[in-house]
Each structure stands twice: as C-alpha cells, then as structure tokens.
Design an enzyme around this catalytic site. Structure first.
Site, short mmCIF file in Angstrom:
data_model
loop_
_atom_site.label_atom_id
_atom_site.label_comp_id
_atom_site.label_asym_id
_atom_site.label_seq_id
_atom_site.Cartn_x
_atom_site.Cartn_y
_atom_site.Cartn_z
N GLU A 181 0.83 -1.21 0.00
CA GLU A 181 0.00 0.00 0.00
C GLU A 181 0.86 1.26 0.00
O GLU A 181 0.60 2.22 0.73
CB GLU A 181 -0.97 -0.03 1.18
CG GLU A 181 -1.97 -1.17 1.09
CD GLU A 181 -2.94 -1.25 2.26
OE1 GLU A 181 -2.66 -0.64 3.32
OE2 GLU A 181 -3.97 -1.91 2.11
N GLU A 225 -6.78 -7.62 -1.22
CA GLU A 225 -7.35 -7.65 0.13
C GLU A 225 -8.86 -7.49 0.03
O GLU A 225 -9.38 -6.38 -0.07
CB GLU A 225 -6.74 -6.57 1.03
CG GLU A 225 -5.28 -6.80 1.36
CD GLU A 225 -4.74 -5.90 2.46
OE1 GLU A 225 -5.51 -5.09 3.00
OE2 GLU A 225 -3.54 -6.02 2.78
#
Length: 617
Positions: free
Chosen positions: A183, A258
């Site tokens: 991320e 995710e």
C-alpha cells in the site's frame, strides 16, 4: 442454484486441486489479463494468515481450514521486525519464525503461496513490521531511499531471499508471487524506492513475478505501481476499480489483494462485526467475473506479546487489541464461523459437477478452567535495575528498548507542585510523588497534564512509569518513539537530571527476576511479603489440567497489564475492552500444574482468574 459458465468451472478446478499439483516444477507468469500457471489461466482464491500470529503447531490445521473453505492459495505477511528483533540478528528457524516450514506445509497441503514480505506491511503489527531499533536514528526516514533505512532493508531482503529462493514456483516450490512493499501509494510517491526493492530481490535470485497492493484510487495506484508487476487492489469490490487499474497499468493481471471478510478493533471500541451479506455480494461478484482475490484475513490469529500495532487517524492514537480475530471466517481459536460456512457454500456452488471441497478439519479442543486464586508475587518497585542518568528524558528507543515499561525519576527542585505536563507522552503513564499514586495519563485520550499535590517534603521524588504500547503501523505518524519523547515541565519549569530505569518486561526477565520471588505457602504470608502500598504489582497463580487444551484466560477483575502463562507472553489486557479474554494455546500448557503471572499497572490486591472455552463473553 444458478448454473455457472463452463469457463468459470474450468478455472475453479484449479481452486480445488489436490496436493499433487503443487509439487514439482511449474511455470507461473503474468499474462496480459490472466495469471498463467503452466501456460493456462489460474484463478487465485487466496486466504491470508500470518505464521507469526499462529502457534507453529497449528499451522497445518489453519491451512487445511482455508483449503476446506475453498481457497487454493495462502497469502502470508512476513514481519521484518519479528525476524530481526535486534540489529543484524536474524531468526528464520525457531518455532513460529521458521518461514520455510510454513511455506512447505502449505505446499504439502496442496496450496499455492503469495508472499508479502514488506519491508513494510502494515497489518496492525507493531511499526508495520519495521524494526524499532531503527528509531534510535534521530533523523530516521522510512519507506524511501534514506541511506540507513535502505541499508537495513537490503540486509533483511538478502537474508529472506536465501530462505525463500528454493521455494518459488520455478524452483519447485509453491510461491507464485512476491509483493513489493505494501500500500505504498497510501504513504509516499518515491517510485525509485519501490523499483529499488524489486532490484534487490532480483539481485538475490528471486526474479518474481511481483505484485503491488494499493487502494483503488488514481493517486494510490499511480504512486504505488511497479513496472511489470501485477496490480493488487485493496479491495477490488467493484468493476470500476478494475477499470481504473487497467487504465493506469495496462497489460498486467489485476486481482483483489485484500477482500475484507472482517475488520480490526482498537482498545475502547466495540468489536468489529461487518455484515456477512455485503461480503457474500462482493465474493459473488469476484467469482462470477472470474477474478482472482485474497481474503484479508481468512484467519487472523493473535498479537502475542508486544506485537500489536496502532493506528493514528482522526481519533488520535488508536492501539490495537491483542486478539487479531478480525471477525474472520476462521476465528482466533481456529474454528469455523457462520461466515466461514456461508463462504464455503458460495465457493462450492461454483465447482464443476461432481467436485467437492475437502472436509472441514475437526476443531482444536478447548477447555474451561475453574476459578483459581492469585497472590501478590513481587512489586516492580523492588526489582528496578541500575538506572541510566539522563539530563532530560529520552524515548525508549534511545536507550535501546522497544517495548514494556520505562520508569523516569527525578527530584523536584524549585517547583514542588502544580501542573505537570509531559511533551509528549507515548503512550500511558502512572504518576507518583514520594511513592504515592497521583493518577494516570492516557495518550489515547489526549491526556498530557496532571496536577501534583503539595507536599511537606522539601525534596520530593517524582516517578513517571510509562508503558509503551504498539508503534503506529499506518500512514504519516509512523515515526512513533515510545516513552517521554521530549521533556517534562512543572508549572512551566523544565525538569532536569533524571534517573531512567529500563523495564522491557522481556519473557526471560519476568521468568528469572520476577519468577524467583517464590510465593509463601499461604496467600496471607505471600501478600505480607510483597509491598502492595503502590500499584505496579506482579501476581501469581496456578491451575491444573489433566491434558492440555486451548483456553482463554478471563481477565475480568484486572485493570491494565500483561499476562504470562508458563513463561509465554499472551499479550496485553485492558479493562476498557472490548477484549476481556486472552487466547492461550494448548502447546503452551502442560498436564499437571500451570503457572500464570500477571503484571497490573493499577491493582494492588489480587482477583481470582479462570479460563473460558471461547473468546466471546
């Protein structure tokens, strides 16, 4: 039941493949739109779990649970600071640190692996996996090309590459892809840094394929992408997210890296319980559109010891609870939840006619433990180490400590009472004058000041006992040193000349230094032998088992502190909840007598403990 297109069924044959398919050498490549295993499209249905959060004795059980739910892959964070706790000292072989054994176990169970090694992972883990020893550098910058950080990263990735290189798919292992950072687009925009990480892997013989994972927004995807890497979306819950990713990084596969079946919980919040209906809708979209995805997490496990991290958002400092149950399909103790069964049924409905999922493994046995007495064992005030002299207080890390407690002590000269201000407190403190408890300060609530009462002592002694909780693991406040990070003032006067006592509460110290304070034969004699005039007390008790089984130690009746069972640190407890029970796995117990030691920051009198068979109240 709706009929599924034949193409989807063909892809899902791979999702239910036997263990034989994962053995031997294979090719895995990134096509223009598909993941290609031996030249054929593979739909990855992954369930994430973290070996550091699961007792090694239960790795195989949890992997089998994920497979029985319909997963064909296991994704795993590797926490850098778990494997390099001290600078240059690595552990990739003992118990839960044996990453290679976890990966081989997945392969033996017929599962592929997505490796998520950081160096930064977030994951609600202390400092997002970055070693706190780096915080000794007063100019530290992370997740960029800051020289000291990059040198440490390169050392870590080189050591990890030696472990995982034989386990990549091209060498006969189960690792399909390796993630670059995590991320990154949520944090920074130095694409030269992420490119350097890829180069480090390749220089050390791990040539990918690679993937990234970022939120589905233009700026995150642009800043986080790495040339030639697959694009992971956190999460890819809507077709528009995939269209956006294709517009920014055409020509590589995209997947939902995710997909969230649950969510995290902080101390003082209600436990997260996301709706199952929304999850099923999202997974139906992913399955129906033949998209690959990863459940984050299929099984969360536990933040044993001092591994739980913290967030820092609009609410300020938000430390994570010890349990990483996450409301995941497989609960903290490894049992199938109603959410698990709903997902299993949904995934099974996409299988070709005649194929079925593996049977759900039998649950790990759990036991309730009847209430047992606790007695005072020792006072932290009688077990202080030699102090370190410090003109002004410094953070834990500057003294070489990353966790536990630090006691800051000074004699009050000039000002003797008034408004005490700590700039800044990280994270929780109990304050004493001449040994008398004054009160507590909680960073979580923005508390930095407390009034010191007047005293007749011309040279009063001020003690500030500081607990460092989780290092922040996300966003822009990650440089999060613990303790007193700047100075202490009393009615505007800066207090100088401190004695600093380091109390990391390491298992070895508790087992040896505190454990040798043997209790007397009677509870009354034991209590009399321990100074309980001020809080900061260790308590001890024992219980007996006919045979070991999982249990949850119920901390109702205690305030705030840490628990050890047979020398194993179960983690932090706090009466603000929502967690009241700490998971204790059977491998840490034994037939016969078992010992519990509790350190509490506030209680001076013991309360009995008991064990429950479930985490829920």
């Amino acid at each position: 039941m709706m009929k599924r297109p034949l193409a989807i069924a063909a892809l899902l044959v791979l999702a239910s493949s036997s263990s034989g398919q994962v053995t031997g050498r294979h090719t895995f490549a990134l096509g223009a739109t598909d993941f290609l295993l031996d030249g054929k499209p593979l739909q990855i249905i992954s369930g994430e779990m973290h070996p550091a959060r699961i007792p090694a004795e239960y790795w195989r059980h949890r992997i089998r649970m994920a497979k029985a739910m319909g997963c064909n892959t296991v994704a795993a964070y590797i926490f850098w600071n778990y494997h390099e706790p001290s600078e240059g000292v690595f552990d990739f072989s003992s118990a839960n640190h044996d990453v290679a054994r976890f990966i081989r176990t997945a392969q033996e169970e017929g599962m592929w692996v997505l490796l998520r090694p950081g160096p930064y992972v977030c994951g609600e883990w202390d400092f997002g996996g970055i070693p706190p020893y780096l915080l000794r550098d007063p100019e530290l910058k992370v997740r960029c090309l800051y020289p000291r950080y990059v040198a440490a990263v390169e050392r870590y990735l080189k050591r990890l590459a030696d472990v995982v290189r034989p386990l990549v798919v091209s060498n006969g292992g189960p690792i399909l892809m390796v993630q670059i950072e995590n991320e990154y687009g949520s944090y920074g925009n130095d694409r030269a840094y992420t490119a350097r990480l890829k180069d480090i892997w390749m220089k050390n013989g791990v040539s990918g394929p690679f993937f990234t994972a970022d939120g589905p927004t233009p700026y995150m995807l642009e800043a986080g992408r790495v040339e030639g890497a697959a694009i992971g979306l956190d999460s890819g819950s809507d077709e528009k997210h995939w269209e956006l990713a294709r517009s920014i990084a055409p020509g590589v596969p995209i997947f939902s890296s995710e997909t969230y079946p649950g969510w995290l919980t902080h101390w003082g919040e209600k436990g997260a319980r996301p709706a199952v209906s929304a999850l099923l809708k999202e997974v139906t979209f992913l399955l129906g559109a033949k998209k690959s995805f990863n459940f984050y997490v299929v099984h969360g496990g536990t933040n044993f010891g001092f591994t739980a991290g913290a967030n820092s958002g609009g609410k300020g400092y938000e430390p994570d609870v010890t349990s990483y149950d996450y409301d995941a399909p497989i609960d903290e103790q490894g049992r199938a939840t109603p959410k698990y069964r709903a997902l299993r049924d949904l995934i099974a409905s996409y299988l070709p006619k005649g194929q079925t999922l593996a049977d759900i493994p039998e649950p790990i046995p759990a036991v309730a433990i009847p209430e047992f007495e606790m007695t005072p064992l020792a006072s932290v005030w009688n077990h202080l180490p030699a102090p370190v002299a410090s003109v002004q207080p410094r953070p834990f890390e500057m003294y070489g400590q990353n966790q536990g407690l630090v006691l800051y002590r000074t004699t009050l000269v000039g000002r003797k009472s008034g408004r005490l201000a700590i700039t800044d407190l990280h994270d929780y403190a109990t304050v004493f004058v001449d040994g008398k408890y004054v009160g507590a300060l909680d960073r979580r609530l923005g508390e930095k000041t407390i009034d010191l009462p007047r005293t007749d002592n011309p040279m009063p002694v001020l003690d500030i006992l500081v607990e460092g909780m989780g290092h922040i693991n996300f966003a822009q406040e990650m440089i999060d040193r613990k303790g007193i990070t700047d100075r202490v003032t009393l009615s505007g006067m800066t207090l100088m000349n401190w004695q600093v006592f380091l109390l990391p509460l390491a298992d070895a110290w508790v087992n040896v230094e505190i454990g040798k304070a043997k209790p007397s034969s009677s509870r009354r004699d034991s209590a009399a032998a321990v100074d309980t005039s001020r809080p900061g007390i260790f308590f001890r008790g024992t219980f007996r088992l006919d045979r070991p089984a999982d249990t949850f130690i119920d901390m109702t009746g205690y305030r705030k502190g840490v628990v050890w069972v047979n020398g194993h640190d179960l983690g932090r407890y706090w009466d603000i909840g929502p967690q009241k029970r700490l998971y204790c796995p059977a491998p840490w117990l034994k037939a016969g007598e078992n010992e519990v030691i509790v350190f509490d920051l506030h209680k001076t009198e013991p309360s009995p403990l008991k064990g429950a068979a479930t985490r829920d109240e």
